[in-house]
Design an enzyme around this catalytic site. Structure first.
Site, PDB file in Angstrom:
ATOM      1  N   LYS A  75       0.815  -1.221   0.000  1.00 40.73           N
ATOM      2  CA  LYS A  75       0.000   0.000   0.000  1.00 40.73           C
ATOM      3  C   LYS A  75       0.848   1.269   0.000  1.00 40.73           C
ATOM      4  O   LYS A  75       2.004   1.272   0.428  1.00 40.73           O
ATOM      5  CB  LYS A  75      -1.000  -0.032   1.169  1.00 40.73           C
ATOM      6  CG  LYS A  75      -2.146  -1.017   0.843  1.00 40.73           C
ATOM      7  CD  LYS A  75      -3.272  -1.014   1.843  1.00 40.73           C
ATOM      8  CE  LYS A  75      -4.378  -1.978   1.360  1.00 40.73           C
ATOM      9  NZ  LYS A  75      -5.431  -2.174   2.372  1.00 40.73           N
ATOM     10  N   ARG A 131      -3.266 -10.318   4.868  1.00 44.01           N
ATOM     11  CA  ARG A 131      -3.608 -10.316   3.435  1.00 44.01           C
ATOM     12  C   ARG A 131      -2.406  -9.802   2.652  1.00 44.01           C
ATOM     13  O   ARG A 131      -1.955  -8.686   2.896  1.00 44.01           O
ATOM     14  CB  ARG A 131      -4.832  -9.417   3.233  1.00 44.01           C
ATOM     15  CG  ARG A 131      -5.363  -9.355   1.817  1.00 44.01           C
ATOM     16  CD  ARG A 131      -6.624  -8.476   1.787  1.00 44.01           C
ATOM     17  NE  ARG A 131      -7.166  -8.373   0.445  1.00 44.01           N
ATOM     18  CZ  ARG A 131      -6.756  -7.498  -0.467  1.00 44.01           C
ATOM     19  NH1 ARG A 131      -5.789  -6.641  -0.172  1.00 44.01           N
ATOM     20  NH2 ARG A 131      -7.284  -7.474  -1.661  1.00 44.01           N
TER      21      ARG A 131
HETATM   22  C1  YH5 Z   1      -7.751  -4.702   3.188  1.00 45.78           C
HETATM   23  O1  YH5 Z   1      -6.893  -3.973   3.693  1.00 45.78           O
HETATM   24  N1  YH5 Z   1      -7.525  -4.026   0.734  1.00 45.78           N
HETATM   25  S1  YH5 Z   1      -8.022  -3.868  -1.936  1.00 45.78           S
HETATM   26  C2  YH5 Z   1      -3.758   0.169  -2.954  1.00 45.78           C
HETATM   27  C3  YH5 Z   1      -2.452  -0.251  -3.164  1.00 45.78           C
HETATM   28  C4  YH5 Z   1      -2.104  -1.568  -2.939  1.00 45.78           C
HETATM   29  C5  YH5 Z   1      -3.041  -2.469  -2.549  1.00 45.78           C
HETATM   30  C6  YH5 Z   1      -1.820   1.910  -3.850  1.00 45.78           C
HETATM   31  N2  YH5 Z   1      -9.156  -5.353   0.002  1.00 45.78           N
HETATM   32  C7  YH5 Z   1      -8.044  -4.714   1.785  1.00 45.78           C
HETATM   33  O2  YH5 Z   1      -5.051  -4.206  -1.668  1.00 45.78           O
HETATM   34  N3  YH5 Z   1      -9.755  -6.362   2.132  1.00 45.78           N
HETATM   35  C8  YH5 Z   1      -8.231  -4.440  -0.335  1.00 45.78           C
HETATM   36  O3  YH5 Z   1      -1.479   0.598  -3.552  1.00 45.78           O
HETATM   37  C9  YH5 Z   1      -9.048  -5.547   1.330  1.00 45.78           C
HETATM   38  N4  YH5 Z   1      -8.496  -5.536   3.950  1.00 45.78           N
HETATM   39  C10 YH5 Z   1      -9.471  -6.349   3.443  1.00 45.78           C
HETATM   40  N5  YH5 Z   1     -10.156  -7.130   4.274  1.00 45.78           N
HETATM   41  C11 YH5 Z   1      -6.782  -2.588  -1.822  1.00 45.78           C
HETATM   42  C12 YH5 Z   1      -5.383  -3.061  -1.939  1.00 45.78           C
HETATM   43  C13 YH5 Z   1      -4.359  -2.070  -2.364  1.00 45.78           C
HETATM   44  C14 YH5 Z   1      -4.711  -0.758  -2.557  1.00 45.78           C
END
Ligand code: YH5
Length: 259
Positions: A204, A239
């Site tokens: 993230k 995750r």
């Molecule tokens: C979460 O924390 N996150 S989708 C932005 C990024 C990298 C990755 C800018 N679904 C979660 O993974 N479900 C997502 O870089 C989730 N917890 C749960 N339970 C977002 C994501 C991401 C967003």
């Protein structure tokens, strides 16, 4: 929990896994690397992302869930906010609903209850398109805990037993770097509330802000380090996009923590 994006616009995979066989192969590789859960997502919830049409989301995730179910006993999670997708995914073999809206969409509580699946309730302030514009809290830890307690109560009211639930502070979902760090620092208080805690920080942008620069290797190193911290604080599910190094970090955490 290994992340399986089946979105053409996905942040990390650039649509590489849109094809079912490639997606299933990636899922099986993550299982091989130590993932106990595969989180299948067909709608990008990245900050700024637009919502996806229901038919499109179903067309992305259902073939993958069916094929993965046919080839593996791994616990399958469906990352969705849509009741229709929850129902169809669980009918196709999903074991868990991972909802960044914490079952707030109309009909979501009922869909989850009827599915008999496990549920992850995640906190998000605002909605994905605009949530990072000006996040604000009275006390981020107290506010997020209160929100999750309210959603757990809504689940109980709807007939979803606590034994099916886990909770997630929702890193990056309507939070500044300071909010994310406060939640991570006080993760123990979420664990102490009693339900299993899921942590999703993988790759993230909070890490790019923390480091003051952005490259994928730095984000991955920080993600694995944060996974280690979260596990030592009692998080039960991590995750991650990068299952092999994360699984090793969790093995070390389990070997070091007194239980
Ligand atoms: C979460 O924390 N996150 S989708 C932005 C990024 C990298 C990755 C800018 N679904 C979660 O993974 N479900 C997502 O870089 C989730 N917890 C749960 N339970 C977002 C994501 C991401 C967003």
């Amino acid at each position: 929990m290994g992340i399986l994006n089946v979105t053409p616009d996905s942040f990390s995979d650039g649509g590489a896994y849109v094809e079912t066989t490639r997606a299933v192969d990636h899922a099986l590789a993550m299982v091989e690397q130590g993932a106990a859960i595969i989180d299948v997502g067909g709608e990008s919830t990245r900050p700024g992302a637009d919502p996806v049409d229901e038919g499109e989301e179903l067309a992305r995730v259902l073939p993958v869930i069916e094929a993965l179910r046919a080839q593996s006993d791994v616990f399958i999670s469906i990352d969705t906010v849509k009741p229709s997708v929850m129902r169809a995914a669980c009918a196709a073999g999903a074991d868990m609903i991972n909802d960044v809206m914490a079952l707030r969409a109309p009909g979501a509580l009922e869909a989850a209850r009827d599915s008999e699946a496990s549920v992850c309730l995640m906190h998000m302030q605002g909605e994905p398109r605009t949530m990072q514009s000006a996040p604000a809290y009275r006390d981020v830890v107290a506010d997020v805990r209160a929100f999750l307690a309210e959603r757990v109560a809504a689940c109980r009211e709807a007939g979803i037993d606590d034994s099916r639930l886990c909770v997630d502070p929702g890193f990056g979902f309507g939070k500044t770097l300071a909010h994310n760090l406060a939640l991570m620092r006080r993760l123990r208080s979420f664990v102490d509330d009693g339900l299993p805690v899921l942590v999703g920080v993988s790759r993230k942008s909070m890490f790019a802000k923390l480091h003051g620069h952005d490259d994928m290797d730095s984000r991955i190193h920080a993600s694995v380090t944060a996974a280690f911290w979260a596990a030592t604080q009692g998080a039960g599910i991590i995750r991650s996009h990068d299952v092999a190094p994360t699984a090793e970090a969790l093995t070390l955490a389990a070997a070091l923590v007194d239980n």
